[in-house]
Design a protein around this motif. Structure first.
Motif, short mmCIF file in Angstrom:
data_model
loop_
_atom_site.label_atom_id
_atom_site.label_comp_id
_atom_site.label_asym_id
_atom_site.label_seq_id
_atom_site.Cartn_x
_atom_site.Cartn_y
_atom_site.Cartn_z
N VAL A 11 24.55 17.91 83.12
CA VAL A 11 25.35 17.42 84.24
C VAL A 11 24.64 17.84 85.52
N SER A 15 26.69 17.02 91.22
CA SER A 15 27.94 16.35 90.85
C SER A 15 29.13 17.20 91.26
N CYS A 29 26.11 14.37 79.58
CA CYS A 29 25.70 13.47 80.65
C CYS A 29 24.58 12.57 80.15
N SER A 139 28.59 11.45 83.53
CA SER A 139 28.95 12.76 82.98
C SER A 139 30.38 12.77 82.49
#
Length: 181
Positions: A11, A15, A29, A139
């Protein structure tokens, strides 16, 4: 879509889901081509989810029948039924298929579903590449709240890791065919 490759990655740190990873019970992800770098991410999500393969719809219907027996909710199908509503008319809190629109930023879209057993969050993040192009990071982060959430993810987690890449590859192939036509 210059390069059509799908790869599993961590991930991304940028994010909005990244801070929740320390307490997450499941996370994955996938990095995929950006089908239309000029379009907003909600439009792209609607485009991607609208091409959910029939076999995925069948799996969701099976999932919904089975989980009702143990007290989990029927989520319906993955694809958002928009009724022709344009992406720009959706607001935070609106339902999009099995998910609710939680956050919407120019470079990231966050969808989720929360109940008393678990909280599933999905992020579609646009990543700028060194060559000036972009890719999308899709993700999934899950927090389990109790034993039923744990049991659900003990079954769904491994299945998710198998079917999501298959589904994404099929959706991306369909988009490529549509662009060539």
């Amino acid at each position: 879509m210059k390069s059509w490759t799908l790869s599993k990655i961590a991930v991304p740190a940028q994010s909005v889901l990244a801070p929740s990873l320390a307490t997450a019970d499941f996370a994955d992800c996938y990095l995929l081509p950006d089908p239309d770098p000029g379009r907003d991410l909600l439009s792209i999500w609607l485009q991607l989810s609208g091409r959910t393969p029939a076999w995925m719809g069948a799996l969701m219907r099976l999932r919904n029948r089975v989980v009702r027996l143990v007290g989990l909710k029927d989520l319906g199908g993955l694809a958002a039924q928009t009724g022709g509503k344009p992406a720009e008319h959706f607001r935070i809190g609106d339902r999009l298929g099995i998910f609710t629109l939680e956050e919407r930023w120019p470079g990231e879209l966050v969808l989720g579903d929360r109940d008393k057993h678990l909280h599933v969050r999905l992020s579609l993040l646009r990543l700028t590449q060194p060559d000036g192009g972009s890719r999308l990071a899709l993700s999934t982060v899950v927090h389990e709240y109790n034993r039923l959430g744990w049991l659900y993810m003990a079954v769904v987690g491994p299945v998710h890791s198998l079917i999501v890449p298959l589904m994404l590859r099929q959706v991306m192939r369909q988009l490529r065919r549509e662009r060539r036509a």
